[in-house]
Design an enzyme around this catalytic site. Sequence first.
Site, mmCIF file in Angstrom:
data_model
loop_
_atom_site.group_PDB
_atom_site.id
_atom_site.type_symbol
_atom_site.label_atom_id
_atom_site.label_comp_id
_atom_site.label_asym_id
_atom_site.label_seq_id
_atom_site.Cartn_x
_atom_site.Cartn_y
_atom_site.Cartn_z
ATOM 1 N N ASP A 62 0.854 -1.195 0.000
ATOM 2 C CA ASP A 62 0.000 0.000 0.000
ATOM 3 C C ASP A 62 0.888 1.243 0.000
ATOM 4 O O ASP A 62 1.776 1.375 0.835
ATOM 5 C CB ASP A 62 -0.905 -0.027 1.245
ATOM 6 C CG ASP A 62 -1.983 1.040 1.209
ATOM 7 O OD1 ASP A 62 -3.168 0.688 1.386
ATOM 8 O OD2 ASP A 62 -1.653 2.232 0.998
ATOM 9 N N ASP A 114 -3.849 2.314 -5.200
ATOM 10 C CA ASP A 114 -2.496 2.291 -4.584
ATOM 11 C C ASP A 114 -2.227 1.032 -3.767
ATOM 12 O O ASP A 114 -1.384 1.027 -2.890
ATOM 13 C CB ASP A 114 -2.292 3.540 -3.715
ATOM 14 C CG ASP A 114 -2.906 3.405 -2.332
ATOM 15 O OD1 ASP A 114 -3.937 2.726 -2.192
ATOM 16 O OD2 ASP A 114 -2.329 3.971 -1.382
ATOM 17 N N GLU A 115 -2.930 -0.052 -4.093
ATOM 18 C CA GLU A 115 -2.907 -1.203 -3.197
ATOM 19 C C GLU A 115 -2.979 -2.516 -3.980
ATOM 20 O O GLU A 115 -3.775 -2.628 -4.910
ATOM 21 C CB GLU A 115 -4.154 -1.061 -2.337
ATOM 22 C CG GLU A 115 -4.248 -1.830 -1.106
ATOM 23 C CD GLU A 115 -5.661 -1.666 -0.536
ATOM 24 O OE1 GLU A 115 -6.041 -2.525 0.241
ATOM 25 O OE2 GLU A 115 -6.381 -0.716 -0.907
HETATM 26 P P1 TTP Z 1 -5.338 5.010 1.097
HETATM 27 O O1 TTP Z 1 -4.297 3.986 0.812
HETATM 28 O O2 TTP Z 1 -6.501 4.618 1.947
HETATM 29 O O3 TTP Z 1 -4.691 6.273 1.788
HETATM 30 P P2 TTP Z 1 -3.281 6.955 1.537
HETATM 31 O O4 TTP Z 1 -2.469 6.201 0.551
HETATM 32 O O5 TTP Z 1 -3.497 8.394 1.183
HETATM 33 O O6 TTP Z 1 -2.614 6.922 2.965
HETATM 34 P P3 TTP Z 1 -2.003 5.659 3.736
HETATM 35 O O7 TTP Z 1 -2.163 4.468 2.846
HETATM 36 O O8 TTP Z 1 -0.575 6.014 3.971
HETATM 37 O O9 TTP Z 1 -2.783 5.553 4.998
HETATM 38 O O10 TTP Z 1 -5.936 5.549 -0.265
HETATM 39 C C1 TTP Z 1 -5.144 5.725 -1.426
HETATM 40 C C2 TTP Z 1 -5.557 6.967 -2.176
HETATM 41 O O11 TTP Z 1 -6.919 6.878 -2.564
HETATM 42 C C3 TTP Z 1 -5.437 8.226 -1.348
HETATM 43 O O12 TTP Z 1 -4.163 8.830 -1.471
HETATM 44 C C4 TTP Z 1 -6.519 9.091 -1.890
HETATM 45 C C5 TTP Z 1 -7.539 8.143 -2.463
HETATM 46 N N1 TTP Z 1 -8.729 8.069 -1.599
HETATM 47 C C6 TTP Z 1 -9.926 8.610 -2.051
HETATM 48 O O13 TTP Z 1 -10.008 9.131 -3.168
HETATM 49 N N2 TTP Z 1 -11.023 8.575 -1.229
HETATM 50 C C7 TTP Z 1 -10.971 8.033 0.035
HETATM 51 O O14 TTP Z 1 -11.979 8.015 0.755
HETATM 52 C C8 TTP Z 1 -9.736 7.480 0.487
HETATM 53 C C9 TTP Z 1 -9.635 6.874 1.861
HETATM 54 C C10 TTP Z 1 -8.646 7.519 -0.361
HETATM 55 MG MG MG Z 2 -2.218 4.124 0.711
#
Ligand code: TTP
Ligand code: MG
Length: 357
Positions: A9, A103-104
Site C-alpha cells: 500500500d 495504490d494497493e
Molecule cells: P489510502 O491507501 O486509503 O490512503 P493513503 O495512501 O493516502 O494513505 P495511507 O495508505 O498512507 O494511509 O488511499 C489511497 C488513495 O486513494 C489516497 O491517497 C486518496 C484516495 N482516496 C480517495 O479518493 N477517497 C478516500 O476516501 C480514500 C480513503 C482515499
Molecule cells: Mg495508501
Amino acid sequence: MIRKIIHVDVDAFYAAVEERDDPSLKGRPVIVGGTSDRGVVTTCNYEARKFGVHSAMPLFQAKKLCPGGIYLPGRRERYQEVSAQVFQVLETFTDQLEKVSIDEAYLDITGLYQSPGVVARAIKARVKAVTGLTVSVGISYNKFLAKLGSDWNKPDGLKEITEAEIPEILKPLDIRKIHGLGEKSAGRLYAIGVHTVEDLLAYDLRTLENLLGSGGREIYERIRGRDLREVVPLHERKSLGTERTLTDNVRGEAALREVARAYFEEVTRDLKGKGLLARTLTLKVKFDDFTQITRSKSLAEATDEFRIFEPLLEDLIRQIPLAKPMRLIGVSYGGLLKNQHRQLVFDTLFELGKPPE
Ligand code: TTP
Ligand code: MG
C-alpha cells in the site's frame, strides 16, 4: 501448503505524488481534497496527520487544525499515471498480482525462491527508485493478515505476521482494524463493550452470526488467522501469436512444419521486438472438419531465445495427428514477461539478499 502473500500500500498516495512533483512541499503538511471549504479531505501526508487531519474530514475543520497546511485540489489523471508506474514495478515480481485499488495490491509469491522479507525489501527499493514513493508492505500466509501487516507501521513500514504469533498478536487490536468489519458493525460491538479482538474472541460462531449477520462467519475466521481468499490476477497475461486460415488446406508433417516454422519465426521476432520473454509455446491446428487441437510446452524460465524454443516446436509438431487435412495453423507464446525489468528485479533481489557485511 503455507502460502506467502504480500500486501503493498502506497503511503499517503495522492499527497506523496504532489510532494514528488513539487519538492518544495517536502516536510510541509500537504492536504489533497479541493480548495473550497465545503469539500472533504481526500488524503493528506503524514506531516498533516500530526495535526489530527485525516481522510474524509471536512476541509473547514482541517483548516482549523492545520491553518499552515498546503491545500491542493487533486489531479486524478496524474495519480492514475503514477499508479500505473507502481503496478509496472509490482508486476515484475510475479504475475500473481491482484490490484485492489489505485495504490494497493496483493502478490502471491509462494512460488518465488527468495524469502518474503527479501522480496518485500526489493519491492520497497524498486518502487522508491522508479517512482520516488514509499510503500508499506505486509507479509503473511493469507490476505487478511498481509493487509494488517502493511498497516502495522506506516509509513515506509514492513511487517511480517507469522502463524506462530496467532492469536496473541491480534488480541490487543482494536476491532476497527479488522478489515471486512464495517463501521456500523464495529459501532454495534462497541456499544456492547467489545473493543478489542480479544473481547471478540470470546464470542462463539452462532452469537457472532446473530450480531453481524452473514458476514459474522468471515469475521469469526479472520480473527483466528484464517482466510482462504486467493490472490486473483485481474487479467491473466495475454499471449502473443499468429494464426491464419490457409488459402488451401494442407496435409502431412512436412507441410505442417513449413507453415508452423514460418509463423514461429515471425512471432519470435515479434516477441523480441516487443521486449518480452515467454515461458510457453503453443501450436494449434484446425482440421477440415472444423475440429481442432492445441498442444503446449513450457520452460522453467522465460526466454526470448529462438534456439531454446525451436526443439519445443518440433515436439509439438510430433504431437499433431496427421490423418486429416489442415485448414488453420497457429503458433503462440504465453506466460509473457517484460524483459527490461527482469534484470533490475534480479539485481535488486541479489543486492538485498546478500548477507550484511
Ligand atoms: P489510502 O491507501 O486509503 O490512503 P493513503 O495512501 O493516502 O494513505 P495511507 O495508505 O498512507 O494511509 O488511499 C489511497 C488513495 O486513494 C489516497 O491517497 C486518496 C484516495 N482516496 C480517495 O479518493 N477517497 C478516500 O476516501 C480514500 C480513503 C482515499
Ligand atoms: Mg495508501
